[in-house]
Design an enzyme around this catalytic site. Structure first.
Site, mmCIF file in Angstrom:
data_model
loop_
_atom_site.group_PDB
_atom_site.id
_atom_site.type_symbol
_atom_site.label_atom_id
_atom_site.label_comp_id
_atom_site.label_asym_id
_atom_site.label_seq_id
_atom_site.Cartn_x
_atom_site.Cartn_y
_atom_site.Cartn_z
ATOM 1 N N TYR A 194 32.218 43.097 33.372
ATOM 2 C CA TYR A 194 33.298 44.093 33.545
ATOM 3 C C TYR A 194 34.220 44.064 32.327
ATOM 4 C CZ TYR A 194 38.210 44.997 34.468
ATOM 5 O OH TYR A 194 39.512 45.374 34.326
ATOM 6 N N HIS A 195 34.672 42.859 31.943
ATOM 7 C CA HIS A 195 35.591 42.777 30.813
ATOM 8 C C HIS A 195 34.918 43.261 29.525
ATOM 9 C CE1 HIS A 195 37.656 39.982 33.652
ATOM 10 N NE2 HIS A 195 38.716 40.521 33.128
ATOM 11 N N LYS A 198 35.321 46.857 29.134
ATOM 12 C CA LYS A 198 36.662 47.237 28.664
ATOM 13 C C LYS A 198 36.737 47.138 27.134
ATOM 14 C CE LYS A 198 39.481 47.930 31.631
ATOM 15 N NZ LYS A 198 39.696 49.139 32.480
HETATM 16 N N1 LIG Z 1 44.661 45.366 39.093
HETATM 17 C C1 LIG Z 1 44.640 44.511 38.077
HETATM 18 O O1 LIG Z 1 45.034 43.349 38.211
HETATM 19 C C2 LIG Z 1 44.165 44.971 36.716
HETATM 20 C C3 LIG Z 1 44.303 44.078 35.638
HETATM 21 C C4 LIG Z 1 43.896 44.484 34.381
HETATM 22 C C5 LIG Z 1 43.358 45.752 34.200
HETATM 23 N N2 LIG Z 1 43.221 46.584 35.274
HETATM 24 C C6 LIG Z 1 42.639 47.905 35.020
HETATM 25 O O2 LIG Z 1 43.488 48.893 35.579
HETATM 26 C C7 LIG Z 1 42.710 49.969 36.099
HETATM 27 C C8 LIG Z 1 43.087 50.219 37.540
HETATM 28 O O3 LIG Z 1 42.875 49.028 38.290
HETATM 29 P P1 LIG Z 1 43.096 48.980 39.845
HETATM 30 O O4 LIG Z 1 43.391 47.577 40.186
HETATM 31 O O5 LIG Z 1 44.041 50.048 40.251
HETATM 32 O O6 LIG Z 1 41.637 49.311 40.355
HETATM 33 P P2 LIG Z 1 41.181 50.283 41.547
HETATM 34 O O7 LIG Z 1 39.740 50.063 41.785
HETATM 35 O O8 LIG Z 1 42.089 50.100 42.713
HETATM 36 O O9 LIG Z 1 41.452 51.712 40.919
HETATM 37 C C9 LIG Z 1 40.500 52.431 40.171
HETATM 38 C C10 LIG Z 1 40.295 53.760 40.868
HETATM 39 O O10 LIG Z 1 39.391 54.524 40.080
HETATM 40 C C11 LIG Z 1 38.481 55.153 40.940
HETATM 41 N N3 LIG Z 1 37.242 55.405 40.184
HETATM 42 C C12 LIG Z 1 36.372 54.488 39.673
HETATM 43 N N4 LIG Z 1 35.348 55.119 39.083
HETATM 44 C C13 LIG Z 1 35.571 56.455 39.217
HETATM 45 C C14 LIG Z 1 34.849 57.611 38.841
HETATM 46 N N5 LIG Z 1 33.663 57.541 38.213
HETATM 47 N N6 LIG Z 1 35.364 58.838 39.140
HETATM 48 C C15 LIG Z 1 36.555 58.942 39.805
HETATM 49 N N7 LIG Z 1 37.272 57.870 40.205
HETATM 50 C C16 LIG Z 1 36.780 56.645 39.910
HETATM 51 C C17 LIG Z 1 38.270 54.188 42.104
HETATM 52 O O11 LIG Z 1 37.812 54.816 43.260
HETATM 53 C C18 LIG Z 1 39.673 53.587 42.262
HETATM 54 O O12 LIG Z 1 40.439 54.285 43.228
HETATM 55 C C19 LIG Z 1 41.255 49.593 35.892
HETATM 56 O O13 LIG Z 1 40.784 50.225 34.738
HETATM 57 C C20 LIG Z 1 41.298 48.102 35.693
HETATM 58 O O14 LIG Z 1 40.251 47.689 34.879
HETATM 59 C C21 LIG Z 1 43.606 46.211 36.518
#
Ligand SMILES: NC(=O)c1ccc[n+]([C@@H]2O[C@H](COP(=O)([O-])OP(=O)(O)OC[C@H]3O[C@@H](n4cnc5c(N)ncnc54)[C@H](O)[C@@H]3O)[C@@H](O)[C@H]2O)c1
Length: 394
Positions: A194-195, A198
């Site tokens: 996953y990372h 990114k």
């Molecule tokens: N939550 C954390 O601690 C954290 C830390 C570092 C980075 N991030 C990054 O922040 C972002 C959001 O994280 P999050 O925790 O809200 O995750 P999350 O899974 O709750 O939110 C991502 C949303 O994107 C939607 N999604 C995924 N693929 C899709 C697609 N092809 N079409 C339409 N929608 C799609 C999912 O259904 C989900 O609702 C991500 O990119 C994640 O990598 C999160």
């Protein structure tokens, strides 16, 4: 500001949508319910049920009079992505179906965000690669083709840097080599697939910045904790989704749930793994202030989005202390580490630039943790201990 939030149903996406909307911006959210569907498929419960995205937008409108337009669709489909820029978009919910115009800001959260998910097996690995790279590439081309002024705010992660034995800079490093100097992206060496996606996202957008003068902010975020935001406190139906399982839960959120149900806190290996953390309320501030102070044309601007660092042991000890004061018998267990990672290492990241644009950190105080305990306690009956740990191996 006309703001498009990709992944607007997610843990960070929905609170972000409310945060911009209440401040008077025009907000459109897009999601395909991947996260919810994956939880169903893998049988990992959330702490409480949440209304659909369309229902949430209706509730938000009833309470505030504000409109958040909703699009349900898969952003790996380029036509769906492009419709958000051309106006041929179909809304699942909006007050009127008028197109607000090309977005000035796009916040890109729409990715598969779990390291263990990406390593369940080759199929989940393939999904993660395809999903994360295609959503990013589709966004890059839509902006290139329809609106080069649009500011892309893309979520990266501190995990891209890994745990190098030198200080981590904010995105860039100057290197002198054989008497010559140049500026490069700080070396990346992720410890999950996953990372790694990114890192690849960053490379895609860095290419777009160099070729087409795109404006991009990359927020290198650490693991986020927290539940409540000012907007969700209006009505519990507006609360963000909350996972506590091994696949989608983040460490502090998980530890608090474990403490509440008397499940020993799951520290992996020696517990010296150190990371930068932030409160969900600070994610909102960081994204908002980045949108208000956009990157310039041809700029890939990188901010390290963390507010403080802790080792896994330190987090477990904090949860134990606060939990004990609240009457819980919190135990800590060191499990054999299912991940391949350094359990003791140097970690010294720089994180100044978000403070310079005005972010005021919320630190992890006992009071903040107690607030989380109080919300989790309300839903204690829903907690399934069988999903807390199953040991997905790297
Ligand atoms: N939550 C954390 O601690 C954290 C830390 C570092 C980075 N991030 C990054 O922040 C972002 C959001 O994280 P999050 O925790 O809200 O995750 P999350 O899974 O709750 O939110 C991502 C949303 O994107 C939607 N999604 C995924 N693929 C899709 C697609 N092809 N079409 C339409 N929608 C799609 C999912 O259904 C989900 O609702 C991500 O990119 C994640 O990598 C999160």
């Amino acid at each position: 500001m006309n703001v498009l939030i990709l992944g607007g149903d997610g843990y960070l996406g929905w609170p972000t949508a409310m945060y911009f909307s209440i401040r008077g911006h025009q907000v459109t959210v897009v999601d395909n319910y991947f996260r919810r569907n994956a939880c169903t498929e893998l049988d990992v419960g959330m702490l409480y049920p949440i209304p659909t995205l369309t229902q949430r937008a209706r509730i938000w409108h009833e309470l505030t009079g504000k409109e958040i337009k909703v699009v349900i669709g898969d952003l790996t489909d380029p036509e769906i992505m492009r419709s958000l820029f051309t106006g041929s978009v179909e809304y699942a919910w909006s007050l009127d179906s008028s197109f607000p115009g090309v977005p000035e800001t796009v916040i890109h959260y729409a990715e598969q965000p779990s390291a263990p998910y990406s390593l369940i097996n080759y199929r989940y690995a393939n999904f993660t690669l395809r999903n994360n790279l295609l959503t990013t590439n589709n966004l890059m081309f839509a902006v290139r083709d329809f609106s080069r002024q649009t500011h892309i705010i893309k979520l990266g992660t501190m995990g891209e840097y890994g745990t190098p034995n030198i200080d981590i800079e904010e995105g860039w490093i100057e290197i002198e080599h054989k008497g010559r100097r140049d500026r490069f992206l700080f070396p990346r060496q992720a410890s999950s697939l996953y990372h790694t996606t990114k890192i690849m996202d960053t490379d895609l957008l860095w290419f777009g910045v160099r070729m087409w003068d795109l404006r991009v902010t990359d927020l290198m975020q650490g693991p986020v904790y927290g539940i409540e935001t000012e907007e969700s406190a209006m009505d519990e139906r507006l609360r963000t989704l909350f996972n506590y399982d091994e696949i989608f839960g983040t460490i502090l959120n998980r530890f608090i749930v474990q403490a509440v149900v008397d499940y020993p806190l799951t520290v992996y290996g020696k517990g010296g793994q150190t990371r930068g953390y932030l409160n969900i309320n600070d994610t909102l501030q960081c994204v908002y202030l980045s949108a208000q102070n956009p990157a310039g044309p041809g700029e890939l601007r990188i901010f390290n989005q963390i507010m403080e660092t802790f080792s896994a042991n330190e987090l477990a000890e904090k949860v134990q202390r606060v939990g004990r004061a609240l009457g819980y018998n919190v135990r800590i267990e060191h499990l054999p580490n299912p991940r391949k990672e350094a359990e003791e290492h140097y970690y010294n990241p720089t994180y100044q630039r978000l403070l310079e644009i005005g972010v005021v950190p919320h630190y992890l105080t006992d009071e903040v943790m107690e607030g989380m305990f109080r919300i989790v306690e309300k839903y204690k009956e829903n907690i399934r201990t069988d999903v807390i740990f199953r040991g997905i191996h790297w």
